[in-house]
Design a protein around this motif. Sequence first.
Motif, PDB file in Angstrom:
ATOM      1  N   ASP A   2       0.849  -1.190   0.000  1.00  0.00           N
ATOM      2  CA  ASP A   2       0.000   0.000   0.000  1.00  0.00           C
ATOM      3  C   ASP A   2       0.883   1.238   0.000  1.00  0.00           C
ATOM      4  O   ASP A   2       1.697   1.437   0.880  1.00  0.00           O
ATOM      5  N   SER A   3       0.691   2.044  -1.014  1.00  0.00           N
ATOM      6  CA  SER A   3       1.565   3.218  -1.133  1.00  0.00           C
ATOM      7  C   SER A   3       1.057   4.385  -0.291  1.00  0.00           C
ATOM      8  O   SER A   3       1.735   5.384  -0.171  1.00  0.00           O
ATOM      9  N   GLY A   4      -0.158   4.256   0.260  1.00  0.00           N
ATOM     10  CA  GLY A   4      -0.660   5.301   1.152  1.00  0.00           C
ATOM     11  C   GLY A   4      -1.236   6.505   0.439  1.00  0.00           C
ATOM     12  O   GLY A   4      -1.493   7.521   1.052  1.00  0.00           O
ATOM     13  N   HIS A   5      -1.456   6.435  -0.885  1.00  0.00           N
ATOM     14  CA  HIS A   5      -2.041   7.593  -1.563  1.00  0.00           C
ATOM     15  C   HIS A   5      -3.502   7.731  -1.152  1.00  0.00           C
ATOM     16  O   HIS A   5      -4.144   6.781  -0.737  1.00  0.00           O
ATOM     17  N   ARG A   6      -4.040   8.951  -1.316  1.00  0.00           N
ATOM     18  CA  ARG A   6      -5.454   9.169  -1.011  1.00  0.00           C
ATOM     19  C   ARG A   6      -6.291   8.559  -2.127  1.00  0.00           C
ATOM     20  O   ARG A   6      -5.841   8.476  -3.276  1.00  0.00           O
ATOM     21  N   PRO A  26     -14.942   7.661 -13.893  1.00  0.00           N
ATOM     22  CA  PRO A  26     -13.894   7.002 -14.687  1.00  0.00           C
ATOM     23  C   PRO A  26     -14.025   5.483 -14.632  1.00  0.00           C
ATOM     24  O   PRO A  26     -14.424   4.939 -13.595  1.00  0.00           O
ATOM     25  N   SER A  27     -13.705   4.825 -15.743  1.00  0.00           N
ATOM     26  CA  SER A  27     -13.795   3.364 -15.728  1.00  0.00           C
ATOM     27  C   SER A  27     -12.702   2.791 -14.820  1.00  0.00           C
ATOM     28  O   SER A  27     -12.873   1.729 -14.231  1.00  0.00           O
ATOM     29  N   ARG A  28     -11.575   3.486 -14.728  1.00  0.00           N
ATOM     30  CA  ARG A  28     -10.477   3.053 -13.866  1.00  0.00           C
ATOM     31  C   ARG A  28      -9.764   4.280 -13.321  1.00  0.00           C
ATOM     32  O   ARG A  28      -9.658   5.287 -14.028  1.00  0.00           O
ATOM     33  N   VAL A  29      -9.259   4.155 -12.091  1.00  0.00           N
ATOM     34  CA  VAL A  29      -8.376   5.195 -11.558  1.00  0.00           C
ATOM     35  C   VAL A  29      -7.070   4.508 -11.219  1.00  0.00           C
ATOM     36  O   VAL A  29      -7.062   3.491 -10.501  1.00  0.00           O
ATOM     37  N   CYS A  30      -5.971   4.983 -11.753  1.00  0.00           N
ATOM     38  CA  CYS A  30      -4.678   4.339 -11.490  1.00  0.00           C
ATOM     39  C   CYS A  30      -3.712   5.307 -10.846  1.00  0.00           C
ATOM     40  O   CYS A  30      -3.729   6.504 -11.132  1.00  0.00           O
ATOM     41  N   TYR A  31      -2.887   4.753  -9.995  1.00  0.00           N
ATOM     42  CA  TYR A  31      -1.896   5.524  -9.256  1.00  0.00           C
ATOM     43  C   TYR A  31      -0.512   4.936  -9.541  1.00  0.00           C
ATOM     44  O   TYR A  31       0.030   4.215  -8.701  1.00  0.00           O
ATOM     45  N   PRO A  32       0.031   5.170 -10.727  1.00  0.00           N
ATOM     46  CA  PRO A  32       1.337   4.594 -11.038  1.00  0.00           C
ATOM     47  C   PRO A  32       2.389   5.060 -10.030  1.00  0.00           C
ATOM     48  O   PRO A  32       2.284   6.170  -9.499  1.00  0.00           O
ATOM     49  N   ARG A  33       3.383   4.176  -9.783  1.00  0.00           N
ATOM     50  CA  ARG A  33       4.373   4.529  -8.770  1.00  0.00           C
ATOM     51  C   ARG A  33       5.712   4.964  -9.346  1.00  0.00           C
ATOM     52  O   ARG A  33       6.626   5.309  -8.608  1.00  0.00           O
ATOM     53  N   GLY A  66     -12.997   7.308 -19.030  1.00  0.00           N
ATOM     54  CA  GLY A  66     -11.921   6.363 -19.323  1.00  0.00           C
ATOM     55  C   GLY A  66     -10.983   6.219 -18.130  1.00  0.00           C
ATOM     56  O   GLY A  66     -11.427   6.092 -16.984  1.00  0.00           O
ATOM     57  N   LEU A  67      -9.700   6.313 -18.414  1.00  0.00           N
ATOM     58  CA  LEU A  67      -8.690   6.102 -17.375  1.00  0.00           C
ATOM     59  C   LEU A  67      -8.274   7.438 -16.757  1.00  0.00           C
ATOM     60  O   LEU A  67      -7.814   8.340 -17.466  1.00  0.00           O
ATOM     61  N   LEU A  68      -8.450   7.542 -15.450  1.00  0.00           N
ATOM     62  CA  LEU A  68      -8.004   8.734 -14.727  1.00  0.00           C
ATOM     63  C   LEU A  68      -6.683   8.374 -14.043  1.00  0.00           C
ATOM     64  O   LEU A  68      -6.613   7.438 -13.247  1.00  0.00           O
ATOM     65  N   VAL A  69      -5.638   9.129 -14.386  1.00  0.00           N
ATOM     66  CA  VAL A  69      -4.314   8.829 -13.831  1.00  0.00           C
ATOM     67  C   VAL A  69      -3.964   9.878 -12.794  1.00  0.00           C
ATOM     68  O   VAL A  69      -3.907  11.068 -13.107  1.00  0.00           O
ATOM     69  N   CYS A  70      -3.733   9.424 -11.578  1.00  0.00           N
ATOM     70  CA  CYS A  70      -3.371  10.324 -10.486  1.00  0.00           C
ATOM     71  C   CYS A  70      -1.905  10.078 -10.134  1.00  0.00           C
ATOM     72  O   CYS A  70      -1.505   8.936  -9.893  1.00  0.00           O
ATOM     73  N   LEU A  71      -1.136  11.159 -10.107  1.00  0.00           N
ATOM     74  CA  LEU A  71       0.309  10.997  -9.897  1.00  0.00           C
ATOM     75  C   LEU A  71       0.732  11.188  -8.434  1.00  0.00           C
ATOM     76  O   LEU A  71       1.885  11.515  -8.163  1.00  0.00           O
ATOM     77  N   ASP A  72      -0.185  10.970  -7.501  1.00  0.00           N
ATOM     78  CA  ASP A  72       0.166  11.159  -6.084  1.00  0.00           C
ATOM     79  C   ASP A  72       1.398  10.344  -5.675  1.00  0.00           C
ATOM     80  O   ASP A  72       2.131  10.724  -4.765  1.00  0.00           O
ATOM     81  N   ASP A  73       1.596   9.197  -6.354  1.00  0.00           N
ATOM     82  CA  ASP A  73       2.736   8.346  -5.975  1.00  0.00           C
ATOM     83  C   ASP A  73       3.967   8.590  -6.843  1.00  0.00           C
ATOM     84  O   ASP A  73       4.983   7.906  -6.695  1.00  0.00           O
TER      85      ASP A  73
END
Length: 398
Positions: A2-6, A26-33, A66-73
């Motif tokens: 768990d990366s601990g992102h919100r 969004p169909s997917r939310v991703c938090y790439p590391r 579609g794909l929502l990409v969050c860069l918190d990590d």
Amino acid sequence: MDSGHRNIVDRHGTWSNFSGRVHAQPSRVCYPRSETELQTLVRDTRENVRAVGTGHSCTPLCATDGLLVCLDDIAGIVAISKDKQTATIRGGSKIHDLGPTLRDAGLATINQGDVDVQSIAGAVSTGTHGTGPSLGSMSTAVRSMRIVLASGDVLECSSDVEPEIFKAARVSLGAFGVISEVELQLVPAYRLHQREWKEGVSGARSFISRSNQNRHLEFFWSPARDVVYLKSLNPTDDEPSDLPDQKRELIGHSADVFPSIREDPFNELEFAVPAAKGVECFQEIRKMMRERHEEVFWPVEVRTLAADDIDLSPAFERDSVTLSVHQAADLPSDKLFADAQAVFANYGGRPHWGKFHTLEARELRDLYPNWDNFLKIRSRLDPSGKFANPYLRVLLGA
Ligand SMILES: Cc1cc2nc3c(=O)[nH]c(=O)nc-3n(C[C@H](O)[C@H](O)[C@H](O)COP(=O)(O)OP(=O)(O)OC[C@H]3O[C@@H](n4cnc5c(N)ncnc54)[C@H](O)[C@@H]3O)c2cc1C
């Protein structure tokens, strides 16, 4: 691990912006590391992709099914060059996380906006700015950037490498790709002396001349009281302190002094007009609000912004005054914003991309001399429109 992102969507999978005005499923939310993970994600998906930072924009820039990409990590400082006075910063870093590390290295950002909760890539992508007649937006402080393109390849650009792309990419609304890293020009760490005071509304008349005597000067006009509250920030060597009247005067490190706390959700419309017309435009906004929108309590904020050379920057080749009209998120704002936008149109006003407006491509093209250049670069970098959403298609007309 768990990366601990919100988690940026609720239990129904709905994403909302800060004011609650914009919703998306969004169909997917991703938090790439890592940048490599981000590259794979973008390359392998057939869906549309939108990047999101803190979600502080009022317009549906981040909305996607579609794909929502969050860069918190993908956050943190990669490197600091004390010689060049720059820092290389991962795109998802929040501005408020940068201050202490930069200060330890004897450095600081040149200028900042009203709050510091935005991600650096999100702030840069819409031309987020503070105030100061000789100071550009945060986008103007970017020296180079890395962008993950639709193909998954990383594009590096700067004024030496792909300079045309660089000029456009510094305010590009997530339309070119996902910014994984920016190199930011900094200055030696400094302290600011903040002063706040109230004046009759006639005090607004000398705003431009007084701006030139301060590193930062802005004012808030209170429609309810018809007075202006001025705020100046100037460098000082004095020690940090809360001065006697704590709220109205203080000295602190720049990164501590710039941000205010803005917790009550609101919607906002902001336009940049030619600096020489700024005060006149303010008077017209004031007249319009006094005649037609007596109910509005939220202040109008007036700031200065130096000209730049970024294709879609509201300050493109024009020293500007920016005027922001606010309304509480739970109160109607459409009529107020429509009336204000009509006033700004008479001044050739250019909208803040992250704040509410209803302009579309055909009107925007007339306001931005390099509009077609931006579109050309966009179709070169994202020929299939992977980074588009319905709002961007209307906004950019492509
Ligand atoms: C309380 C408040 C105060 C504000 N104060 C100011 C101010 O003082 N001055 C000012 O100019 N503006 C101000 N704004 C507006 C705000 O700074 C901008 O809307 C900014 O873009 C928000 O940053 P964010 O990280 O929330 O970006 P988001 O709103 O999440 O995204 C904004 C845009 O950036 C894109 N984006 C985000 N991350 C990436 C990425 N990694 N790569 C590519 N594109 C990306 C998104 O796709 C979108 O197009 C304020 C807004 C609020 C709500």
